[in-house]
Design a protein around this motif. Structure first.
Motif: not given
Length: 168
Positions: A113-133
């Motif tokens: 759901g968040a794969w295409n959302q960009s982080l405002s200050a980092l050069p990646t997407q929110v979905g990548v960060m959620y992969l920890a779950m």
């Protein structure tokens, strides 16, 4: 299964140490730029937040590896061996269900759901960060299956009896 567990333990220990060190460095840099340079770094808050989540989740998986998670076993310690084993099996099955349903399934859905959302200050997407779950969910599931089979074949005690006597 034992060599896989030991390898995963080493990877998780290393990842937890590296992530925690990164978190410390990022937070120190954040404080330094804000307090000393009077020019707060824009990316440090986001990186610190996601690093904290990742280290917390990976360390949680490592705790499950060692069966170090919190357990209220005051009543169970009064049981004989067979009922203790039944409770231990039910607990491991509940852990597997939770890890698969919430962490893996829910984590994959959140990440997608968040794969295409960009982080405002980092050069990646929110979905990548959620992969920890889902990663943590798979690890916890593996460890729960490992402990489940160990309890069933008698290689591990159903309830950890190496606790502080005052805590039992």
């Amino acid at each position: 299964m034992e060599p896989i567990k030991k390898g995963l333990d080493r990877v998780l220990q290393g990842a937890s140490v590296v992530l925690f060190a990164l978190l410390v460095v990022v937070v120190v840099w954040q404080v330094f730029t804000r307090q000393v340079l009077n020019s707060p770094s824009a990316w440090t808050e986001e990186l610190a937040r996601y690093t904290f989540v990742w280290v917390g989740l990976f360390a949680t998986a490592l705790v499950f590896s060692e069966r170090g998670h919190i357990a209220v076993d005051f009543v169970v310690t009064k049981f004989s061996t067979k009922p203790r084993k039944v409770v231990a099996v039910v607990v491991q099955l509940a852990i597997i269900f939770f890890a698969l349903a919430v962490l893996v399934y829910g984590g994959v859905r959140a990440s997608n759901g968040a794969w295409n959302q960009s982080l405002s200050a980092l050069p990646t997407q929110v979905g990548v960060m959620y992969l920890a779950m889902p990663i943590t969910g798979v690890l916890i599931t593996f460890y729960a299956i490992y402990h489940l089979q160990a309890v069933l074949r008698g290689a591990e005690e159903a309830i950890d009896t190496d606790q502080d006597p005052q805590m039992v």
